[in-house]
Scaffold this motif. Structure first.
Motif, short mmCIF file in Angstrom:
data_model
loop_
_atom_site.label_atom_id
_atom_site.label_comp_id
_atom_site.label_asym_id
_atom_site.label_seq_id
_atom_site.Cartn_x
_atom_site.Cartn_y
_atom_site.Cartn_z
N ASP A 161 39.56 33.09 49.25
CA ASP A 161 39.90 33.70 50.53
C ASP A 161 41.25 34.35 50.35
OD1 ASP A 161 37.61 32.69 51.77
OD2 ASP A 161 38.62 30.85 52.37
N LEU A 162 41.48 35.46 51.03
CA LEU A 162 42.71 36.22 50.92
C LEU A 162 43.49 36.11 52.22
CD1 LEU A 162 44.53 38.31 49.42
CD2 LEU A 162 43.12 40.09 50.52
N THR A 163 44.75 35.70 52.12
CA THR A 163 45.66 35.73 53.26
C THR A 163 46.70 36.80 52.98
OG1 THR A 163 45.35 33.40 53.79
CG2 THR A 163 47.35 34.45 54.65
N VAL A 164 46.86 37.71 53.93
CA VAL A 164 47.85 38.78 53.83
C VAL A 164 48.99 38.40 54.77
CG1 VAL A 164 48.28 41.25 54.09
CG2 VAL A 164 46.00 40.44 53.43
N ASP A 165 50.18 38.25 54.20
CA ASP A 165 51.36 37.87 54.97
C ASP A 165 52.45 38.91 54.74
OD1 ASP A 165 52.99 36.37 56.64
OD2 ASP A 165 53.08 34.62 55.34
N TYR A 166 53.59 38.72 55.35
CA TYR A 166 54.72 39.64 55.23
C TYR A 166 55.88 38.92 54.56
CZ TYR A 166 58.80 42.34 56.61
OH TYR A 166 59.99 43.04 56.60
N ASP A 167 56.53 39.60 53.61
CA ASP A 167 57.70 39.05 52.93
C ASP A 167 58.91 39.88 53.34
OD1 ASP A 167 59.76 38.38 51.17
OD2 ASP A 167 58.42 38.21 49.44
N ALA A 168 59.83 39.26 54.09
CA ALA A 168 61.01 39.97 54.59
C ALA A 168 61.94 40.42 53.46
CB ALA A 168 61.77 39.09 55.58
N GLN A 169 61.99 39.67 52.36
CA GLN A 169 62.88 40.04 51.25
C GLN A 169 62.44 41.34 50.59
OE1 GLN A 169 63.05 36.56 48.72
NE2 GLN A 169 65.10 36.10 49.51
N THR A 170 61.14 41.53 50.44
CA THR A 170 60.64 42.77 49.82
C THR A 170 60.24 43.80 50.87
OG1 THR A 170 58.36 41.96 49.71
CG2 THR A 170 59.78 41.53 47.79
#
Length: 102
Positions: A78-87
């Motif tokens: 399963d794929l979870t797409v999240d957000y990375d504030a550093q990048t």
């Protein structure tokens, strides 16, 4: 196999990529690596016309999907797409789901 898009990732796709009312296709590509594939990496592209989607997740008026031709890359995960504030961009997490390639 399923796709989960976090609220933070959804906001990034809508605000930074202008994706409201559109589609994002995820696919496997040659070169790179992921935690689950050596020699292949995950790609994504705006694509408003899915051809043979095998899984889709609609969130905040954006459709995120994987097509039949890229099933090989995601089988068993399963794929979870999240957000990375550093990048300041998306980050992808894979979770085993026990599905087998048929």
């Amino acid at each position: 196999m399923k796709i989960t898009v976090t609220d933070a990732a959804s906001k990034w796709f809508r605000e930074d990529m202008g994706m409201t009312g559109r589609g994002i296709r995820f696919f496997g590509k040659v070169y790179g690596k992921t935690p689950v594939h050596q020699g292949f990496s995950l790609g994504m592209t705006p694509d408003d016309h899915p051809r043979h989607p095998i899984v889709a997740e609609k969130k905040d008026d954006v459709t995120y999907y994987i097509t039949e031709g890229d099933q090989w890359f995601f089988v068993g995960y399963d794929l979870t797409v999240d957000y990375d504030a550093q990048t300041d961009g998306p980050v992808y997490r894979y979770a085993e789901n026990g599905e087998l390639d048929h």
